[in-house]
Scaffold this active site. Structure first.
Site, PDB file in Angstrom:
ATOM      1  N   ARG A   1      10.103  44.423 -15.318  1.00 14.56           N
ATOM      2  CA  ARG A   1       9.129  45.444 -14.899  1.00 14.56           C
ATOM      3  C   ARG A   1      10.014  47.229 -15.431  1.00 14.56           C
ATOM      4  NH1 ARG A   1       7.740  42.009 -15.304  1.00 14.56           N
ATOM      5  NH2 ARG A   1       7.042  40.596 -12.844  1.00 14.56           N
TER       6      ARG A   1
ATOM      7  N   SER B   1       4.076  43.564  -5.555  1.00 19.22           N
ATOM      8  CA  SER B   1       5.498  43.320  -6.009  1.00 19.22           C
ATOM      9  C   SER B   1       6.162  44.700  -5.258  1.00 19.22           C
ATOM     10  CB  SER B   1       6.833  42.939  -6.573  1.00 19.22           C
ATOM     11  OG  SER B   1       6.076  41.636  -6.901  1.00 19.22           O
TER      12      SER B   1
ATOM     13  N   GLU C   1      10.405  48.340  -6.610  1.00 26.54           N
ATOM     14  CA  GLU C   1       9.437  47.761  -8.211  1.00 26.54           C
ATOM     15  C   GLU C   1       7.677  49.268  -7.757  1.00 26.54           C
ATOM     16  OE1 GLU C   1       8.603  44.242  -9.150  1.00 26.54           O
ATOM     17  OE2 GLU C   1       6.509  44.472 -10.347  1.00 26.54           O
TER      18      GLU C   1
HETATM   19  C1  FAD Z   1      -2.326  42.080  -5.252  1.00 28.08           C
HETATM   20  C2  FAD Z   1      -0.956  42.179  -7.295  1.00 28.08           C
HETATM   21  C3  FAD Z   1      -1.018  41.701  -7.578  1.00 28.08           C
HETATM   22  C4  FAD Z   1      -0.005  41.862  -8.546  1.00 28.08           C
HETATM   23  N1  FAD Z   1       0.873  40.752  -9.119  1.00 28.08           N
HETATM   24  C5  FAD Z   1       1.522  41.297 -10.552  1.00 28.08           C
HETATM   25  C6  FAD Z   1       2.391  40.598 -10.935  1.00 28.08           C
HETATM   26  O1  FAD Z   1       2.660  39.500 -11.500  1.00 28.08           O
HETATM   27  N2  FAD Z   1       3.238  40.574 -12.432  1.00 28.08           N
HETATM   28  C7  FAD Z   1       2.762  42.154 -12.604  1.00 28.08           C
HETATM   29  O2  FAD Z   1       4.290  42.872 -13.786  1.00 28.08           O
HETATM   30  N3  FAD Z   1       2.533  42.939 -11.368  1.00 28.08           N
HETATM   31  C8  FAD Z   1       1.886  42.786 -10.802  1.00 28.08           C
HETATM   32  N4  FAD Z   1       0.958  43.791  -9.356  1.00 28.08           N
HETATM   33  C9  FAD Z   1       1.799  45.209 -10.238  1.00 28.08           C
HETATM   34  C10 FAD Z   1       0.476  46.160 -11.006  1.00 28.08           C
HETATM   35  O3  FAD Z   1      -0.500  45.623 -11.062  1.00 28.08           O
HETATM   36  C11 FAD Z   1       1.551  46.443 -12.341  1.00 28.08           C
HETATM   37  O4  FAD Z   1       2.465  47.102 -12.235  1.00 28.08           O
HETATM   38  C12 FAD Z   1      -0.051  46.705 -13.460  1.00 28.08           C
HETATM   39  O5  FAD Z   1       0.539  46.813 -14.661  1.00 28.08           O
HETATM   40  C13 FAD Z   1       0.324  48.289 -12.717  1.00 28.08           C
HETATM   41  O6  FAD Z   1      -0.460  48.848 -13.650  1.00 28.08           O
HETATM   42  P1  FAD Z   1      -1.943  50.060 -12.931  1.00 28.08           P
HETATM   43  O7  FAD Z   1      -2.752  50.366 -14.062  1.00 28.08           O
HETATM   44  O8  FAD Z   1      -2.256  49.918 -11.813  1.00 28.08           O
HETATM   45  O9  FAD Z   1      -0.537  51.541 -12.776  1.00 28.08           O
HETATM   46  P2  FAD Z   1      -0.338  52.111 -11.983  1.00 28.08           P
HETATM   47  O10 FAD Z   1      -0.379  51.359 -10.866  1.00 28.08           O
HETATM   48  O11 FAD Z   1      -1.471  52.980 -12.322  1.00 28.08           O
HETATM   49  O12 FAD Z   1       0.357  52.955 -12.264  1.00 28.08           O
HETATM   50  C14 FAD Z   1       1.700  52.173 -12.264  1.00 28.08           C
HETATM   51  C15 FAD Z   1       3.174  52.860 -13.423  1.00 28.08           C
HETATM   52  O13 FAD Z   1       2.180  53.376 -15.003  1.00 28.08           O
HETATM   53  C16 FAD Z   1       2.177  54.867 -14.954  1.00 28.08           C
HETATM   54  N5  FAD Z   1       0.366  55.259 -15.695  1.00 28.08           N
HETATM   55  C17 FAD Z   1      -0.528  53.848 -15.472  1.00 28.08           C
HETATM   56  N6  FAD Z   1      -0.990  53.967 -16.774  1.00 28.08           N
HETATM   57  C18 FAD Z   1      -0.379  54.786 -17.751  1.00 28.08           C
HETATM   58  C19 FAD Z   1      -0.546  55.767 -19.071  1.00 28.08           C
HETATM   59  N7  FAD Z   1      -1.589  55.050 -19.788  1.00 28.08           N
HETATM   60  N8  FAD Z   1       0.321  55.705 -20.227  1.00 28.08           N
HETATM   61  C20 FAD Z   1       1.890  56.074 -19.475  1.00 28.08           C
HETATM   62  N9  FAD Z   1       2.250  55.915 -17.853  1.00 28.08           N
HETATM   63  C21 FAD Z   1       1.234  55.219 -17.097  1.00 28.08           C
HETATM   64  C22 FAD Z   1       2.195  55.346 -13.914  1.00 28.08           C
HETATM   65  O14 FAD Z   1       2.284  57.236 -14.426  1.00 28.08           O
HETATM   66  C23 FAD Z   1       2.657  54.756 -13.214  1.00 28.08           C
HETATM   67  O15 FAD Z   1       4.179  54.942 -13.159  1.00 28.08           O
HETATM   68  C24 FAD Z   1       0.338  43.513  -8.841  1.00 28.08           C
HETATM   69  C25 FAD Z   1      -0.168  44.360  -7.667  1.00 28.08           C
HETATM   70  C26 FAD Z   1      -1.500  43.627  -6.634  1.00 28.08           C
HETATM   71  C27 FAD Z   1      -2.146  44.958  -6.298  1.00 28.08           C
END
Ligand code: FAD
Length: 292
Positions: A160, A209, A280
């Protein structure tokens, strides 16, 4: 490209909380992204990118920054042989769909991760023993100095974590996939999603998480369950009765409610297990957890 002011970010997070971005832009090309970053650099404004906001807590008073959401070509997906080329704003779901349609496997593990490819790089998203390291070839990163391609090694992905700095935006990624029968892909995805549904609150508003799993025989969820936190509620936020490492918006939750629950969970885990849980979920705005 328009730079808007005071755009509410609650609709850009899966928890549905958070105040406005001081400035907000939705670049659709690398040129627009560079333009937005130059605009912010000219004002000395910090920059943050939101993907699906699926691992994000935004301060209730908002954030004094230019917040970017990638759209258009920066959220598009192409297939090139066995390589999937996606904009940093492309969702994992669309990538998986396109890969399956092209009979390419490798992204199945990401079927239950509701984010974008760029958010996945930032977080090194993963599940079922696989993560972005297993598929990422390289990524195009844009910052105030322009665009450059970085290798997987340079990103130094670990649990992560990535080496992406503040103000660095993942504009696109290349994933190495491999030929696979679409029916097999579908069957595996169905099985993984069913597994998720049985153990996690998949039908609630959460941000995934809350804490990373510590180096301990118990994972964060088991630890918090042992602290009898399941169902513990502050304001509109509740520790999921289904999985203690999730916080649900039970109606009208604020980010402050979620942060107060996190503080209480850390306090109890420290008192009982002598473990300092590390969050996280990423914070946007001046959010801090009290020291233990
Ligand atoms: C129901 C549920 C289940 C989940 N299960 C998992 C799992 O199994 N495994 C897991 O790893 N995660 C899980 N997650 C967490 C999440 O989905 C992941 O961390 C995902 O990768 C975040 O992506 P996002 O685009 O939504 O990022 P965001 O939540 O929008 O941002 C997260 C971080 O990434 C940065 N960011 C976003 N886009 C960019 C970009 N283009 N360039 C640079 N930085 C950027 C943001 O500034 C922030 O710091 C889960 C979430 C939910 C709600």
């Amino acid at each position: 490209m328009t730079i808007e002011e005071r755009v509410g970010l609650d609709r850009y997070t899966t928890l549905g909380t958070g105040g406005p971005a001081r400035w907000f832009a939705a670049p659709g090309t690398i040129d627009e992204l560079v333009e937005a970053l130059a605009w912010a650099a000219g004002r000395g404004a910090p920059v943050a990118t939101v993907g699906l906001g699926s691992n994000l807590l935004v301060h209730d008073e908002g954030v004094e920054a230019l917040v970017l959401r990638l759209t258009g070509a920066l959220a598009a997906v192409e297939i090139d042989g066995e390589v999937l080329v996606a904009g940093g704003g492309a969702t994992n779901a669309v990538c998986l769909h396109r890969a399956r349609a092209a009979s390419l496997g490798g992204l199945e593990f990401a079927s239950a991760i509701p984010g974008t490819t760029g958010g996945g790089v930032r977080m090194n998203a993963g599940a079922y023993g696989r993560d972005w390291r297993d598929i990422l070839l390289d990524a195009v990163i844009v910052d105030a100095d322009g665009a450059r391609t970085v290798t997987l090694d340079e990103l130094a992905l670990s649990y992560r974590h990535s080496r992406l700095g503040p103000g660095e935006v993942v504009a696109s990624v290349r994933f190495q996939l491999a030929a696979r029968n679409p029916d097999e892909i579908k069957a595996e995805v169905r099985q993984l999603l069913a597994q998720r549904k049985a153990t996690q609150p998949t039908n609630k508003r959460t941000f995934g998480s809350v804490f990373k799993n510590p180096e301990h025989e118990l994972g964060a969820g088991s630890m918090l369950e042992a602290c009898e936190l399941k169902g513990h509620r502050i304001g509109g936020a509740v520790i999921s009765p289904r999985h203690a490492n999730f916080i649900e918006n039970a109606g009208g939750a604020t980010t402050a409610d979620a942060v107060a629950l996190m503080a209480e969970a850390r306090r109890r885990a420290f008192a009982r297990f002598d473990v300092s849980l590390e969050h996280e979920v990423r914070f946007l705005g001046p959010i801090e957890l009290p020291p233990l």
